[in-house]
Scaffold this motif. Structure first.
Motif, mmCIF file in Angstrom:
data_model
loop_
_atom_site.group_PDB
_atom_site.id
_atom_site.type_symbol
_atom_site.label_atom_id
_atom_site.label_comp_id
_atom_site.label_asym_id
_atom_site.label_seq_id
_atom_site.Cartn_x
_atom_site.Cartn_y
_atom_site.Cartn_z
ATOM 1 N N THR A 1 -8.440 -5.811 24.321
ATOM 2 C CA THR A 1 -8.398 -5.209 22.742
ATOM 3 C C THR A 1 -7.437 -6.415 22.139
ATOM 4 O O THR A 1 -7.161 -6.065 21.005
ATOM 5 N N VAL B 1 -14.249 5.607 24.969
ATOM 6 C CA VAL B 1 -14.416 4.220 25.603
ATOM 7 C C VAL B 1 -14.153 4.638 26.892
ATOM 8 O O VAL B 1 -13.186 5.103 27.378
ATOM 9 N N ALA C 1 -15.459 -6.371 21.578
ATOM 10 C CA ALA C 1 -16.297 -7.269 20.967
ATOM 11 C C ALA C 1 -16.539 -6.930 19.304
ATOM 12 O O ALA C 1 -16.707 -7.800 18.536
ATOM 13 N N ARG C 2 -16.376 -5.331 19.205
ATOM 14 C CA ARG C 2 -16.233 -5.398 17.554
ATOM 15 C C ARG C 2 -15.077 -5.670 16.731
ATOM 16 O O ARG C 2 -15.250 -5.607 15.718
ATOM 17 N N ARG C 3 -13.990 -5.808 17.445
ATOM 18 C CA ARG C 3 -12.701 -6.327 16.913
ATOM 19 C C ARG C 3 -12.371 -5.553 15.666
ATOM 20 O O ARG C 3 -12.495 -5.894 14.445
ATOM 21 N N ASP D 1 -15.498 -3.223 26.810
ATOM 22 C CA ASP D 1 -15.946 -4.655 26.390
ATOM 23 C C ASP D 1 -16.599 -4.595 25.169
ATOM 24 O O ASP D 1 -16.508 -5.505 24.024
ATOM 25 N N GLU D 2 -17.433 -3.647 24.885
ATOM 26 C CA GLU D 2 -18.192 -3.284 23.793
ATOM 27 C C GLU D 2 -17.406 -3.022 22.483
ATOM 28 O O GLU D 2 -17.573 -3.728 21.515
ATOM 29 N N LEU D 3 -16.276 -2.296 22.875
ATOM 30 C CA LEU D 3 -15.161 -1.965 21.568
ATOM 31 C C LEU D 3 -14.469 -3.509 21.253
ATOM 32 O O LEU D 3 -14.381 -3.398 20.197
ATOM 33 N N SER E 1 -19.168 7.620 26.120
ATOM 34 C CA SER E 1 -18.318 6.659 26.288
ATOM 35 C C SER E 1 -19.266 5.187 26.376
ATOM 36 O O SER E 1 -20.137 4.937 27.092
ATOM 37 N N VAL E 2 -18.363 4.278 25.537
ATOM 38 C CA VAL E 2 -19.178 3.013 25.560
ATOM 39 C C VAL E 2 -18.052 2.305 26.367
ATOM 40 O O VAL E 2 -17.206 2.432 26.431
ATOM 41 N N ASP E 3 -18.501 1.089 26.707
ATOM 42 C CA ASP E 3 -17.686 0.103 27.593
ATOM 43 C C ASP E 3 -16.731 -0.455 26.798
ATOM 44 O O ASP E 3 -16.908 -0.746 25.707
#
Length: 273
Positions: free
Chosen positions: A271, A247, A218-220, A214-216, A210-212
């Motif tokens: 998001t 996530v 930020a990719r918008r 916040d990382e998802l 899983s990614v944080d």
């Protein structure tokens, strides 16, 4: 103006829509089959009407007649006036708000129709997908979060609870009427429908890859479907396999997860466009 009808017999067939409201299994079978749902309380009843749901009838205790007078003036459906004791006998619980309405369900769109529909912000770009969420209170709270935080639409897997069940509607404060939704027919194969409409599927989970969140965020992603699973077990292995990305919400103090409704609020906020 609606006709006010005083009813003093709990077995009166005109009160059929309101019987045994505490029997969850019975109401889950009856309400969709009979094309109705129950709205409880003044605000929820008004929101259901404003959202375009037709009223079959109202059942009020006497002190609520004046409060609902403006709505009664506009109705053609019957309004049954009953004592608090009779309301409890019919419904199976103390109706402390004293106002119930039987509303007619509207046909649901197909998932594809929902994803192609034009809302206030155009076609949906951020949707929530609830897998097998069976607790009515959690589902109502998650819908309220979706409405408050700008989620365009909700998709439900076949085993999800009914968002129009009285408990869900009550917990959501009627916001279940504000977010369009559809029920998937063959999950997780329906993930292909989301991908065909350009959505990235993000599964909220605790997997090692899983990614944080916040990382998802930020990719918008241009189009994003946030997937949340059932209480306790979370998303199924098949749902996790269908996702494009896993996530997690970063946690501290030894806590590994949040209640699903709370997790939805965090994910929807992080998001937001």
């Amino acid at each position: 103006m609606a006709q006010l009808i005083t009813v003093d017999d709990p077995a009166d067939p005109r009160l059929h829509d309101y019987t045994n409201l505490t029997d969850v299994a019975l109401r889950r079978r009856r309400e969709p089959a009979e094309g109705l749902f129950i709205a409880e309380g003044e605000k929820v009843i008004r929101r259901a009407g404003n959202a375009g749901y037709g009223m079959r009838s109202m059942m009020l205790t006497p002190k609520w007649v004046d409060t609902m007078a403006d709505l009664i003036d506009e109705l053609t459906s019957p309004v049954y006036v009953v004592s608090p004791e009779l309301a409890e006998s019919v419904t199976g619980y103390h109706v402390h708000r004293g106002a119930l309405a039987s509303m007619a369900r509207n046909p649901l769109p197909t998932p594809a129709e929902l994803l192609e529909s034009a809302g206030p912000r155009g076609t949906p770009r951020r949707v929530a997908l609830f897998e097998d969420m069976v607790d009515h209170a959690n589902l109502g709270a998650a819908f309220r979060n979706a409405a408050a935080l700008g989620v365009d639409a909700v998709l439900l897997t076949p085993r999800c609870a009914d968002p129009l069940y009285r408990r869900s509607v009550k917990v959501s404060m009627g916001t279940v009427f504000a977010v369009p939704y559809a029920r998937l027919e063959s999950w997780p194969h329906d993930a292909d429908t989301l991908r065909a409409h350009g959505f990235e599927l993000a599964a909220l989970c605790l997997s090692d890859d899983s990614v944080d969140l916040d990382e998802l965020a930020a990719r918008r992603p241009e189009k994003l479907a946030l997937m949340l699973g059932t209480e306790g077990d979370g998303l199924s292995p098949a749902a996790l396999a269908a996702a494009d990305v896993h996530v997690r919400i970063p946690m501290e103090a030894g806590v590994d997860s949040l209640n699903v409704a709370a997790a939805s609020a965090v994910a929807f906020y992080a998001t937001r466009p």
